[in-house]
Design an enzyme around this catalytic site. Structure first.
Site, short mmCIF file in Angstrom:
data_model
loop_
_atom_site.label_atom_id
_atom_site.label_comp_id
_atom_site.label_asym_id
_atom_site.label_seq_id
_atom_site.Cartn_x
_atom_site.Cartn_y
_atom_site.Cartn_z
N LYS A 152 -9.54 13.89 4.56
CA LYS A 152 -8.30 12.24 4.48
C LYS A 152 -7.41 12.70 5.65
CE LYS A 152 -7.69 13.46 0.25
NZ LYS A 152 -7.10 12.09 -0.71
N ARG A 153 -6.42 10.84 5.93
CA ARG A 153 -5.80 11.71 7.05
C ARG A 153 -4.54 12.96 6.70
NH1 ARG A 153 -4.95 7.86 11.28
NH2 ARG A 153 -3.01 8.80 12.06
N THR B 263 -9.07 6.30 -1.99
CA THR B 263 -10.38 4.90 -1.55
C THR B 263 -11.34 6.61 -1.42
OG1 THR B 263 -9.54 4.59 -0.08
CG2 THR B 263 -9.42 3.03 -1.32
N LYS C 39 -15.29 8.29 -3.65
CA LYS C 39 -16.50 7.69 -3.08
C LYS C 39 -16.78 9.06 -3.26
CE LYS C 39 -13.79 5.20 0.35
NZ LYS C 39 -13.31 5.46 1.82
N LYS D 12 -0.15 14.43 0.96
CA LYS D 12 -1.81 14.62 0.80
C LYS D 12 -1.62 16.01 0.20
CE LYS D 12 -2.90 10.17 3.35
NZ LYS D 12 -3.68 9.49 1.91
N HIS E 248 1.04 -0.94 -0.34
CA HIS E 248 -0.03 0.22 0.84
C HIS E 248 0.95 2.19 -0.21
CE1 HIS E 248 -3.76 -1.96 1.05
NE2 HIS E 248 -2.72 -2.91 1.42
C1 26Q Z 1 2.71 0.10 9.77
C2 26Q Z 1 3.91 -0.43 11.65
C3 26Q Z 1 4.11 -0.05 12.48
C4 26Q Z 1 3.38 1.13 12.97
C5 26Q Z 1 2.63 1.36 11.55
C6 26Q Z 1 2.37 0.54 10.21
C7 26Q Z 1 1.30 2.39 9.33
C8 26Q Z 1 -0.24 0.97 9.90
C9 26Q Z 1 -1.02 1.75 9.32
C10 26Q Z 1 1.47 1.43 8.25
C11 26Q Z 1 0.85 1.83 7.37
C12 26Q Z 1 -0.56 1.92 7.26
C13 26Q Z 1 -1.70 2.42 6.58
C14 26Q Z 1 -1.48 2.96 5.19
C15 26Q Z 1 -3.02 3.37 4.84
O1 26Q Z 1 -3.95 3.39 4.63
N1 26Q Z 1 -2.31 3.56 3.12
C16 26Q Z 1 -3.24 4.04 2.20
O2 26Q Z 1 -4.01 2.38 1.24
C17 26Q Z 1 -4.45 3.00 0.90
C18 26Q Z 1 -5.77 1.39 0.78
O3 26Q Z 1 -4.74 1.19 -0.23
C19 26Q Z 1 -4.02 4.00 -0.17
O4 26Q Z 1 -5.35 3.38 -0.55
C20 26Q Z 1 -3.76 4.40 0.19
O5 26Q Z 1 -3.12 5.56 -1.28
C21 26Q Z 1 -2.36 4.77 0.66
O6 26Q Z 1 -1.75 5.49 1.26
#
Ligand code: 26Q
Length: 816
Positions: A543-544, A651, A655, A549, A355
């Protein structure tokens, strides 16, 4: 609507109130009414769920396990009513009992067990899997606290714990009789016995994993999916050592330490921190899941050699990676397999979705920490790595550089992505562009060595939640035009296209948008006491909060508009409300300061008599699935403005499109496919392309300062950060100013805001101009909805299934 149905439902609700709460409808609280309705719905689901699961077993169907550390489910009530086709009946029954379904709905807390896109994608996938009747189980962690709730105090984000199960949760079924032992710490001894080498794990600590199952019912489906969430429990056997010493309190405290594993979701996304507790969470998820898979498969088939024929496992990013060495561990140490066979099974079972390619998000664990916490898993990864490096040596003899790049363990770290690419059958990116970047840039060496592994499957969103549940007005209008099949069949959306040229339809479409704007206005009045005018343009970025972003690009543009208006330049278009919604990771200081900045800019422009009737800025507190359901249908303009190459897919963009908002965006993530489907006349694209960014990065040609010097409009906007205009303490935003102009320890303006600033401004003013021709705008909005079928997660799941999983649909008339 059959009268008898409404009557039955009413009676069921009354009975549930009596039996479960000892209440009558007259003295029940809204929460009790909500739960009573929930229990009635649950009863209906249980039958289908039990029957569906029995059928999978009976027919020996292959199953998907979707492993994810996050499932951002949101609320279930209305979604479930819609899936059962009983929304109208329940709404009517409640009305006759004197309740408004909208109010009852609000009693349910969001299951917010995710940070953002990745977690919400998992939730959409479960809905699609159930709808397509593909046998599937989502496995995750039952965090006691989901993603923090956000409060804004004096313009600043404050995090509040999200105790989502506090009032009880009707949709889950605890399976306390089924539990698995997960072991941490200790030492490994290899003992030679008559039967060969035996691995003994000594002095470990035990934590039990208890599953809570939730049915995900799917639209008009006879095969609900299951969401299985693991909760940590201390070993029942209390440590007598402490009790003998009379140290009861200490013994109890030890229990707390075990149960902390599933206590809280880490709020970082796209940023990795290497915390030990996080590693424990991930292994806990991996181990419990694999143990339950192995137990189930053995019970049903008796032989683990058939595992790859009967199950497939999709790993949602790197977080559940340890499922791989865990499966190998069980096969070797508990089931007596040899290495080659165990490893081969793993390669045929696992697949991985990536991702992000942002280096700061790639999961690497410190070798010493890992070795201490998971000594046996460490050894297995070491063996995988040795064999992998030996193979690489044959392909690239002498190329130490390449081998150390591709190695799973190097420089004191364990790199989860390398492990995944090495073992998994398929590796996929989440949009076309992201898939290409994986092959040509991020994992190029791997791609050259194993080209067949790599795929790009574009994300999607479920139209049941993001249209039927979130936008009933539009759903009704579309149904009148093309019938209801688009909810189950994404290809049907195309039938809406001719209606873009039907002026009457376009006006009705606009009327629905207007109602959704009014609905949102009353929500934000109620929740934040903010007055908004639905006649204004609603321009939304939700979004976050992350630098890539580029919420900051939008802020700079607003400051630019402010400068122009106070300089007396005419603001010719209709007034516009700029809405932001974003949570920042609590440890991400820059992101939190950008939230302050947005609120300071809001203070400035909303109170200045020269600007307040032309532009307004609103920060929507506590963005969540349920507030997204109100916000997105109210948007006219969707902001998707990340630096090209950084947003894997997005995503939210889909929406908004589905709900008839028009996008202003960069050629990034799935915006590219949106552009391909809409054509340049129905989406507003601006800014640097990936190739431009790559060029600047390769040849180091980007100098933000030059753009600042050359462009007075940009300079004047940026200067507002530090010239005392903003209502904030002096120096509050100087870090933002500094990093734009000089960088923090690295390049200035890392995300190319200055580069894209002019084209963003020009393009947004074209969007505003376009809005003035309302007939043309409405046509464009209808085309956006009509072209959104491709972005249904049903299409995404069909592609995963035909390219990776190969599951049979239980749907009678086949679905793919
Ligand atoms: C991992 C290890 C330690 C701490 C945190 C994490 C961690 C947690 C959550 C790393 C990444 C995430 C989330 C990532 C995320 O939401 N990515 C998004 O995924 C979407 C679905 O595929 C994409 O549409 C977005 O582009 C992408 O940013």
């Amino acid at each position: 609507m059959a009268k008898s149905n409404v009557t039955t439902v009413k009676n069921n609700i009354l009975a549930a109130l009596k039996h479960d709460f000892g209440s009558t409808i007259e003295n029940a609280t809204p929460d009790q009414v909500y739960k009573a309705v929930g229990l009635c719905i649950r009863d209906e689901i249980m039958e289908k769920w039990t029957e569906g699961n029995a059928r999978i077993e009976r027919e020996q169907k292959k199953k998907l396990y979707y492993l994810s550390a996050e499932f951002l489910m949101g609320r279930a009530l209305v979604n479930n009513m819609i899936s059962l086709g009983e929304f109208d009946i329940y709404q009517q029954a409640l009305r006759e009992l004197g309740y408004d379904l909208n109010e009852i709905e609000e009693q349910e807390s969001d299951a917010g067990l995710g940070n953002g896109g990745l977690g919400r994608l998992a939730a959409c996938f479960l809905d699609s899997l159930a709808t397509l009747e593909l046998p599937a189980i989502g496995c995750g962690i039952r965090y006691e606290y989901g993603l923090f709730r956000q409060r804004i105090l004096d313009g600043e984000q404050v995090e509040v714990p999200d105790n989502w199960t506090e009032k009880g949760y009707v949709w889950e079924v605890p399976r306390t009789d089924e539990r698995y032992e997960v072991r941490f710490d200790g030492e490994i001894e290899e003992i030679w016995t008559n039967e060969g080498l035996k691995i003994v794990h000594k002095n470990y600590h035990t934590v039990y994993a208890v599953p809570y199952d939730m049915p995900i019912i799917g639209y008009q489906s006879s095969l609900p999916s299951t969401l299985r969430l693991w909760s940590a429990r201390a070993a029942n056997r209390l440590d007598l050592k402490y009790f003998n010493r009379g140290d009861y309190i200490h013994a109890m405290a030890e229990r707390e330490l075990a149960e902390v594993i599933s206590k809280v979701l880490y709020p970082e996304n796209n940023h990795e921190q290497g915390k030990q507790l996080r590693l424990k969470q991930f292994y806990f998820l991996a181990s419990a899941t694999i143990q339950s898979i192995v137990r189930q498969h053995k019970a049903q088939y008796g032989d683990l050699r058939t595992l790859p024929d009967k199950i497939t496992i999709q790993l949602n990013d790197t977080h559940p990676t340890m499922a791989i060495p865990e499966l190998i561990r069980i096969l070797l140490d508990e089931e007596g397999f040899g290495w080659d066979e165990a490893y081969d099974i793993a390669t045929r079972v696992f697949n991985y979705t990536n991702h992000t390619i942002m280096v700061e998000a790639l999961e690497c664990w410190s070798e010493p920490m890992f070795k201490q916490l998971l000594p046996r898993i460490y050894k297995i990864i070491e063996t995988i790595n040795e064999r992998f490096c030996n193979k690489l040596w044959e392909v690239y003899p002498g190329d130490w550089d390449k081998i150390s790049q591709m190695s799973i363990i190097a420089y004191g770290e364990i790199r989860m992505t390398n492990l995944l690419i090495c073992v998994c059958g398929k590796v996929n990116g989440v949009s076309q562009l992201h898939g290409e970047i994986l092959k040509t840039k991020a994992f190029r060496d791997f791609y050259v060595a194993m080209p067949d592994k790599f795929l790009g499957i574009t994300n999607g969103v479920t139209q049941r939640r993001w249209l039927a549940a979130a936008n009933p007005g539009l759903t009704k209008l579309i149904t009148q035009a093309i019938g209801p099949d688009f909810l189950a069949d994404w290809r049907e959306f195309d039938k809406l296209l001719p209606f873009a040229d039907d002026a009457a339809f376009c006006e009705e479409f606009d009327a629905v948008k207007r109602e959704n704007k009014e609905r949102f206005c009353s929500f934000i009045k109620r929740s934040q006491n903010v007055e908004l005018d639905p006649d204004w343009i609603f321009d939304v970025q939700a979004k976050r909060l992350h630098e890539y972003k580029r919420q900051l690009l939008k802020v700079l543009h607003i400051l630019h508009l402010y400068n122009r208006i106070i300089a007396g330049e005419p603001f010719t278009t209709r007034p516009c409300a700029f809405l932001f919604a974003a949570k920042a990771a609590p440890g991400y200081a820059k992101a939190k300061n950008i939230i302050r900045l947005i609120n300071a800019v809001a203070d400035l422009v909303n109170n200045d008599p020269r600007t307040k009737d032309k532009i307004r800025v609103v920060f929507l507190e506590n963005y969540s699935v349920s507030s997204a359901e109100l916000l997105i249908p109210a948007a006219n303009i969707s902001e998707q403005i990340s630096t090209a190459g950084r947003e894997a897919s997005g995503t939210g963009n889909m929406k908004f499109m589905l709900n008839g908002a028009v996008t202003i965006g960069t050629m990034d993530g799935a915006n590219v496919e949106m552009f391909e489907r809409l054509g340049p006349e129905n989406i507003f694209i601006f800014g640097a392309r990936v190739e431009d960014i790559n060029y600047m990065e390769t040849y180091n040609t980007y100098h933000a300062g030059e753009y600042f010097e050359k462009n007075p409009a940009l300079r004047d906007a940026v200067t507002r950060l530090i010239d005392g205009t903003l209502p904030a303490p002096a120096g509050q935003f100087s870090d933002i100013y500094q990093s734009l102009l000089f960088g923090d320890f690295d390049r200035a303006d890392k995300y190319y805001l200055f580069y894209d600033f002019p084209s963003y401004g020009e393009t947004l003013s074209q969007v505003f101009q376009a809005y003035e021709d309302r007939a043309a705008w409405n046509r464009m909005a209808v085309i956006n909805t009509a072209r959104a079928g491709y972005f249904s997660s049903d299409r995404t799941i069909e592609e995963y299934n035909s390219q990776i999983w190969h599951l049979d649909s239980l749907k009678k008339h086949g679905n793919s």
